[in-house]
Enzyme design. Sequence first.
Site, short mmCIF file in Angstrom:
data_model
loop_
_atom_site.label_atom_id
_atom_site.label_comp_id
_atom_site.label_asym_id
_atom_site.label_seq_id
_atom_site.Cartn_x
_atom_site.Cartn_y
_atom_site.Cartn_z
N LYS A 217 0.86 -1.19 0.00
CA LYS A 217 0.00 0.00 0.00
C LYS A 217 0.89 1.23 0.00
O LYS A 217 1.67 1.43 0.93
CB LYS A 217 -0.89 -0.02 1.24
CG LYS A 217 -1.69 1.27 1.43
CD LYS A 217 -2.70 1.16 2.54
CE LYS A 217 -3.36 2.49 2.81
NZ LYS A 217 -4.38 2.41 3.86
N LYS A 270 -2.58 -1.93 -3.47
CA LYS A 270 -3.39 -0.71 -3.44
C LYS A 270 -2.52 0.51 -3.63
O LYS A 270 -1.49 0.58 -2.98
CB LYS A 270 -4.08 -0.68 -2.07
CG LYS A 270 -4.84 0.57 -1.76
CD LYS A 270 -5.42 0.45 -0.38
CE LYS A 270 -5.97 1.80 0.02
NZ LYS A 270 -6.24 1.90 1.41
N TYR A 335 -15.62 0.74 -5.87
CA TYR A 335 -16.84 1.51 -5.59
C TYR A 335 -17.89 1.31 -6.67
O TYR A 335 -19.02 1.75 -6.52
CB TYR A 335 -16.49 3.00 -5.41
CG TYR A 335 -15.56 3.20 -4.24
CD1 TYR A 335 -16.05 3.22 -2.94
CD2 TYR A 335 -14.17 3.30 -4.41
CE1 TYR A 335 -15.21 3.35 -1.85
CE2 TYR A 335 -13.32 3.43 -3.34
CZ TYR A 335 -13.83 3.45 -2.06
OH TYR A 335 -13.00 3.56 -0.98
C1 PBG Z 1 -7.27 3.33 6.07
C2 PBG Z 1 -7.60 3.22 4.62
C3 PBG Z 1 -7.51 4.20 3.62
C4 PBG Z 1 -8.02 3.64 2.46
C5 PBG Z 1 -8.39 2.34 2.78
N1 PBG Z 1 -8.09 2.09 4.12
C6 PBG Z 1 -7.08 5.61 3.69
C7 PBG Z 1 -5.68 5.97 3.83
O1 PBG Z 1 -4.78 5.13 3.89
O2 PBG Z 1 -5.46 7.17 3.94
C8 PBG Z 1 -8.16 4.33 1.14
C9 PBG Z 1 -9.23 3.77 0.27
C10 PBG Z 1 -9.61 4.65 -0.87
O3 PBG Z 1 -8.98 5.68 -1.16
O4 PBG Z 1 -10.59 4.28 -1.53
N2 PBG Z 1 -5.92 3.45 6.38
#
Ligand code: PBG
Length: 347
Positions: A217, A270, A335
Amino acid sequence: MSLTVDRPGARDEDADGATAAVPEPAHRLRRTRRTETLRAFVRETRIHPRQLVAPLFVYPGSGGRQPVGSMPGVERVTPDEALRDARALEALGIGGVILFGLPAEKDAQGSGGWIPDGIVQETLRRFRDADLDLALVADLCLCEYTDHGHCGPLLADGSVDNDATIELYARTAVSQAEAGADIVAPSGMMDGQVRAIRAGLDAAGRHDTAIMAYAAKTASAFYGPFRDAAGSTPSFGDRRGYQMDPANGRESLREMQVDVDEGADMLLVKPALPSLDILAAARARFDLPIGAYQVSGEYASIEAAAANGWLDRRRALIESTTAILRAGAGFVITYAAADLATWSREA
Ligand code: PBG
């Protein structure tokens, strides 16, 4: 035959003024593209509704729905409305839902994440009691629950306290499992989080709860609309001290290896489209289920361009999701899950 395109070879004329023979193409790849029937027959990648996971944002109360301005078609909902949405997703044959909570109150620790009557726990209990044919995934992070918006409690210097945070993640995982989560999905990018969560779940007798590790991520610009939806924008600084540098592909494989070694049951990459190389490399290297999260900014970009008439929404969503699957994802958090499921049935 008259030429309607300018082919360099076709212009060569011999002494008599006759056109020189142009060699036939050695391979005719267009044969299987001629009709939709043939294209459908040779198509390599299809979207199946079971491969889709729909995010749900839940907040306390009942009968409530609030649109998310930056994500057309996405709403924050109260648990009763979330159940209604979940039943509709189940009817479409979707694979699962992933829950994000918007608590009534926030604090420095993020206790709204693990308290038994937390918003995600309340929603999970309803979903479990409804016996839905959907995988119930709980996003496991504290950024929605902390008053400073970071993914765990802070040290004096303002950085996130890694080891205190993973203890709280373990506690949150147990609480989510007790409320009915089939899968917990740690997204905080703390070191040792998967091991701590597995140990916490096992100590609580929750051997059956699976871990979907947000393994690779990155600190992406594409999370902007999500933070708007979840109210989780950090009040200072950013997440680059724990989320990965998007420039690093090899490091993302190390992150995944560590999560595999620590006991992850499945891996998540991600954001999705900016990480297709990582997805393909991960697919070749690991034998676990691997998914990708097409994040809020990827979705919002398509929606905004479509709203302007700059691209075809349906085609752009199908194409991007298909590319994510083609690159190696076995499932996609998106989504657009409901629309994609509907379209895949029509196709
Ligand atoms: C929580 C989390 C996030 C997302 C998923 N889990 C936000 C972040 O890391 O700031 C982002 C998901 C999205 O942008 O659709 N940490």
